[in-house]
Scaffold this motif. Structure first.
Motif, PDB file in Angstrom:
ATOM      1  N   GLY A   4       0.814  -1.212   0.000  1.00  0.00           N
ATOM      2  CA  GLY A   4       0.000   0.000   0.000  1.00  0.00           C
ATOM      3  C   GLY A   4       0.847   1.261   0.000  1.00  0.00           C
ATOM      4  O   GLY A   4       0.562   2.219  -0.720  1.00  0.00           O
ATOM      5  N   ALA A   5       1.904   1.267   0.813  1.00  0.00           N
ATOM      6  CA  ALA A   5       2.789   2.434   0.837  1.00  0.00           C
ATOM      7  C   ALA A   5       3.448   2.651  -0.512  1.00  0.00           C
ATOM      8  O   ALA A   5       3.572   3.789  -0.995  1.00  0.00           O
ATOM      9  N   GLN A   6       3.876   1.553  -1.156  1.00  0.00           N
ATOM     10  CA  GLN A   6       4.502   1.676  -2.480  1.00  0.00           C
ATOM     11  C   GLN A   6       3.497   2.176  -3.510  1.00  0.00           C
ATOM     12  O   GLN A   6       3.830   3.015  -4.366  1.00  0.00           O
ATOM     13  N   TYR A   7       2.262   1.683  -3.428  1.00  0.00           N
ATOM     14  CA  TYR A   7       1.237   2.127  -4.375  1.00  0.00           C
ATOM     15  C   TYR A   7       0.971   3.619  -4.240  1.00  0.00           C
ATOM     16  O   TYR A   7       0.912   4.351  -5.246  1.00  0.00           O
ATOM     17  N   PHE A   8       0.828   4.096  -3.015  1.00  0.00           N
ATOM     18  CA  PHE A   8       0.538   5.513  -2.827  1.00  0.00           C
ATOM     19  C   PHE A   8       1.743   6.382  -3.193  1.00  0.00           C
ATOM     20  O   PHE A   8       1.566   7.520  -3.648  1.00  0.00           O
ATOM     21  N   ALA A   9       2.961   5.850  -3.016  1.00  0.00           N
ATOM     22  CA  ALA A   9       4.140   6.602  -3.449  1.00  0.00           C
ATOM     23  C   ALA A   9       4.143   6.740  -4.973  1.00  0.00           C
ATOM     24  O   ALA A   9       4.410   7.825  -5.524  1.00  0.00           O
ATOM     25  N   GLU A  10       3.844   5.642  -5.675  1.00  0.00           N
ATOM     26  CA  GLU A  10       3.767   5.702  -7.140  1.00  0.00           C
ATOM     27  C   GLU A  10       2.623   6.619  -7.576  1.00  0.00           C
ATOM     28  O   GLU A  10       2.749   7.367  -8.553  1.00  0.00           O
ATOM     29  N   GLY A  58       1.535   9.210  -5.956  1.00  0.00           N
ATOM     30  CA  GLY A  58       1.971  10.589  -5.763  1.00  0.00           C
ATOM     31  C   GLY A  58       2.880  11.058  -6.883  1.00  0.00           C
ATOM     32  O   GLY A  58       2.762  12.202  -7.359  1.00  0.00           O
ATOM     33  N   ARG A  59       3.815  10.187  -7.336  1.00  0.00           N
ATOM     34  CA  ARG A  59       4.692  10.573  -8.451  1.00  0.00           C
ATOM     35  C   ARG A  59       3.896  10.768  -9.728  1.00  0.00           C
ATOM     36  O   ARG A  59       4.153  11.705 -10.501  1.00  0.00           O
ATOM     37  N   PHE A  60       2.928   9.897  -9.957  1.00  0.00           N
ATOM     38  CA  PHE A  60       2.097  10.049 -11.153  1.00  0.00           C
ATOM     39  C   PHE A  60       1.300  11.347 -11.100  1.00  0.00           C
ATOM     40  O   PHE A  60       1.182  12.061 -12.105  1.00  0.00           O
ATOM     41  N   ALA A  61       0.750  11.666  -9.935  1.00  0.00           N
ATOM     42  CA  ALA A  61      -0.028  12.901  -9.790  1.00  0.00           C
ATOM     43  C   ALA A  61       0.858  14.131 -10.016  1.00  0.00           C
ATOM     44  O   ALA A  61       0.426  15.116 -10.638  1.00  0.00           O
ATOM     45  N   THR A  62       2.104  14.083  -9.540  1.00  0.00           N
ATOM     46  CA  THR A  62       3.029  15.205  -9.757  1.00  0.00           C
ATOM     47  C   THR A  62       3.310  15.395 -11.236  1.00  0.00           C
ATOM     48  O   THR A  62       3.269  16.525 -11.755  1.00  0.00           O
ATOM     49  N   LEU A  63       3.618  14.305 -11.934  1.00  0.00           N
ATOM     50  CA  LEU A  63       3.868  14.400 -13.373  1.00  0.00           C
ATOM     51  C   LEU A  63       2.624  14.880 -14.114  1.00  0.00           C
ATOM     52  O   LEU A  63       2.716  15.674 -15.065  1.00  0.00           O
ATOM     53  N   PRO A 111     -15.356  -0.968  -9.092  1.00  0.00           N
ATOM     54  CA  PRO A 111     -16.404  -0.155  -8.476  1.00  0.00           C
ATOM     55  C   PRO A 111     -15.859   0.686  -7.325  1.00  0.00           C
ATOM     56  O   PRO A 111     -14.927   0.279  -6.641  1.00  0.00           O
ATOM     57  N   TYR A 112     -16.492   1.876  -7.153  1.00  0.00           N
ATOM     58  CA  TYR A 112     -16.154   2.797  -6.074  1.00  0.00           C
ATOM     59  C   TYR A 112     -17.288   2.745  -5.051  1.00  0.00           C
ATOM     60  O   TYR A 112     -18.465   2.848  -5.416  1.00  0.00           O
ATOM     61  N   LEU A 113     -16.908   2.599  -3.770  1.00  0.00           N
ATOM     62  CA  LEU A 113     -17.892   2.229  -2.760  1.00  0.00           C
ATOM     63  C   LEU A 113     -17.940   3.244  -1.622  1.00  0.00           C
ATOM     64  O   LEU A 113     -16.908   3.746  -1.175  1.00  0.00           O
ATOM     65  N   GLY A 114     -19.157   3.513  -1.159  1.00  0.00           N
ATOM     66  CA  GLY A 114     -19.364   4.276   0.058  1.00  0.00           C
ATOM     67  C   GLY A 114     -19.242   5.773  -0.107  1.00  0.00           C
ATOM     68  O   GLY A 114     -19.094   6.316  -1.217  1.00  0.00           O
ATOM     69  N   ALA A 115     -19.291   6.477   1.023  1.00  0.00           N
ATOM     70  CA  ALA A 115     -19.284   7.943   1.017  1.00  0.00           C
ATOM     71  C   ALA A 115     -17.980   8.498   0.464  1.00  0.00           C
ATOM     72  O   ALA A 115     -17.962   9.574  -0.140  1.00  0.00           O
ATOM     73  N   TYR A 116     -16.879   7.750   0.636  1.00  0.00           N
ATOM     74  CA  TYR A 116     -15.572   8.246   0.211  1.00  0.00           C
ATOM     75  C   TYR A 116     -15.092   7.569  -1.063  1.00  0.00           C
ATOM     76  O   TYR A 116     -13.945   7.761  -1.465  1.00  0.00           O
ATOM     77  N   GLN A 117     -15.995   6.763  -1.678  1.00  0.00           N
ATOM     78  CA  GLN A 117     -15.737   6.129  -2.969  1.00  0.00           C
ATOM     79  C   GLN A 117     -14.417   5.356  -2.973  1.00  0.00           C
ATOM     80  O   GLN A 117     -13.509   5.593  -3.785  1.00  0.00           O
ATOM     81  N   GLN A 156      -1.788   9.073   4.258  1.00  0.00           N
ATOM     82  CA  GLN A 156      -1.350   9.500   2.927  1.00  0.00           C
ATOM     83  C   GLN A 156      -1.824  10.896   2.549  1.00  0.00           C
ATOM     84  O   GLN A 156      -1.580  11.328   1.411  1.00  0.00           O
ATOM     85  N   GLY A 157      -2.463  11.611   3.469  1.00  0.00           N
ATOM     86  CA  GLY A 157      -2.945  12.938   3.118  1.00  0.00           C
ATOM     87  C   GLY A 157      -4.126  12.865   2.168  1.00  0.00           C
ATOM     88  O   GLY A 157      -4.846  11.863   2.102  1.00  0.00           O
ATOM     89  N   ASN A 158      -4.322  13.930   1.401  1.00  0.00           N
ATOM     90  CA  ASN A 158      -5.481  13.974   0.492  1.00  0.00           C
ATOM     91  C   ASN A 158      -5.163  13.427  -0.893  1.00  0.00           C
ATOM     92  O   ASN A 158      -6.007  13.455  -1.787  1.00  0.00           O
ATOM     93  N   ALA A 159      -3.923  12.905  -1.099  1.00  0.00           N
ATOM     94  CA  ALA A 159      -3.530  12.403  -2.424  1.00  0.00           C
ATOM     95  C   ALA A 159      -4.437  11.288  -2.941  1.00  0.00           C
ATOM     96  O   ALA A 159      -4.753  11.274  -4.135  1.00  0.00           O
ATOM     97  N   PRO A 160      -4.872  10.330  -2.115  1.00  0.00           N
ATOM     98  CA  PRO A 160      -5.739   9.270  -2.658  1.00  0.00           C
ATOM     99  C   PRO A 160      -7.040   9.780  -3.261  1.00  0.00           C
ATOM    100  O   PRO A 160      -7.640   9.085  -4.084  1.00  0.00           O
ATOM    101  N   TRP A 161      -7.454  10.963  -2.878  1.00  0.00           N
ATOM    102  CA  TRP A 161      -8.679  11.560  -3.453  1.00  0.00           C
ATOM    103  C   TRP A 161      -8.367  12.643  -4.477  1.00  0.00           C
ATOM    104  O   TRP A 161      -9.248  13.418  -4.837  1.00  0.00           O
TER     105      TRP A 161
END
Length: 378
Positions: A107-113, A115-120, A321-327, A369-374
């Motif tokens: 999970g940590a590796q996924y969110f790090a990747e 974050g890099r994708f979001a920056t690019l 599929p995206y689930l719940g209030a926070y999808q 992970q902060g707000n990056a996942p959203w």
């Protein structure tokens, strides 16, 4: 019959107890009872009897030694005799603990990747927004240069006669020189803008390539994380079943003999399950947490709920599929629940979880992970 050292078996026992390594056993030597005057090299009947007895004794010694050695070789090691039987509950707990560590690292590796994708992605978007602006400025500047050139030409034609007859020709020459300077400066500015556009376009192309490579890496990490989460979910379900069976067995142990549960390890699968066509429901083992979460009214959670689902805790989007209030994606939900230590929520669909539990997992992911996942919008 007796020998000088006692029986062969007694001799073997004494030497084995003393730690002597395979000494030669004593011969069966019977005392000579004949008088010295009667001894003769010619065998007599009693000499034959003595030889038979000696052979029988030697055979018994050999058999005793062989039996003792066979017993020593055939005896199983003490460690093998005392090896405890495997404990399914302990094995399941250890498996879940190991998979939890793997899932947390994935999970940590996924969110790090991510974050890099979001920056690019943001860098590419910024450049793509700058390039049209520079192109528009270059077009406007070129149009202004053309307008000045046309105006200068028309003015020159109207002032040609005055320039010939005028005594102040120096002033007219200064005007023409100033106009040339303005045009030259505009030309330089247009050239510089065009160079900037070309440079930004090259940067954009490089960033697009990097973003594409990062997207491939992100997808690979996501697939690995999904596989680990699927294995973790199966292991947690097995752990729950074993503990439930153990609890039931303990409750009825005084009245009924309960056979140990026969469970098998879940098969590993690298293929994520297909997205359901209908909203998934909670498993029978799930116990929802009641009440209001302490961070329910936190501005970030309020903003994210409103943006993702309009505040609907049962929201379901089959696209993910995206689930719940926070999808949540199910893999993201499992990873965040595992990181938060909420193993009771691993495998529970987010849309079927209580408001408290959804807020709890969303807050744990935000703290992690902060707000990056959203997407960083709130």
């Amino acid at each position: 019959m007796a020998t000088r050292s006692g029986s062969g078996l007694a001799w073997l026992h004494r030497h084995r107890s003393a730690g002597v390594g395979r000494p030669r056993p004593p011969a069966c030597d019977f005392p000579d009872t004949m008088p010295a005057s009667d001894r003769s090299p010619i065998p007599r009947p009693r000499d034959g009897a003595r030889r038979v007895a000696t052979a029988v004794c030697s055979l018994l010694v050999a058999l005793g030694a062989a039996g003792g050695l066979a017993g020593t070789l055939g005896a199983p090691p003490a460690a093998a005799q005392s090896k405890p039987s495997p404990d399914p509950l302990a094995d399941a707990d250890q498996t879940v603990a190991r998979l939890r560590r793997q899932a947390d690292a994935a999970g940590a590796q996924y969110f790090a990747e991510l974050g890099r994708f979001a920056t690019l992605d943001r860098q590419v978007a910024d450049l793509e927004a700058q390039i049209p602006q520079l192109q528009q400025r270059a077009r406007k500047l070129r149009a202004e240069v053309r307008r000045r050139a046309v105006a200068a030409y028309e003015q020159a034609n109207g002032q040609l006669a005055a320039l010939i007859d005028s005594a102040d020709s120096l002033d007219l020459a200064r005007r023409a020189k100033l106009l040339d300077r303005l045009n030259a400066r505009d030309d330089d500015a247009v050239t510089e803008l065009n160079a900037s556009v070309a440079d930004l376009s090259a940067q954009r192309d490089r960033l697009r390539g990097a973003r594409q490579a990062e997207a491939a890496a992100l997808e690979q990490v996501r697939r690995q994380g999904d596989a680990i989460n699927a294995t973790l979910t199966a292991a947690v379900e097995r752990q729950r079943a074993l503990h439930a069976a153990a609890a039931a067995a303990a409750a009825t142990a005084t009245t009924t003999t309960v056979a140990p549960p026969t469970t098998s390890r879940p098969a590993r699968s690298n293929t994520p399950p297909a997205a359901p066509s209908a909203p998934p429901s909670a498993p029978a083992t799930y116990t929802p947490t009641p009440g209001v979460h302490p961070h329910h009214d936190d501005p970030f959670l309020v903003c994210t709920r409103a943006r993702e689902s309009g505040g609907r805790y049962d929201a379901y989007n089959p696209a993910g599929p995206y689930l719940g209030a926070y999808q949540f994606l199910q893999a993201t939900w499992n990873g965040a629940a595992n990181h938060a230590g909420r193993l009771d929520l691993v495998g529970v669909p987010a849309n079927a979880a209580s408001q408290y539990d959804q807020d709890d997992v969303a807050w744990a992911l935000y703290q992690w992970q902060g707000n990056a996942p959203w997407g960083g919008s709130c």
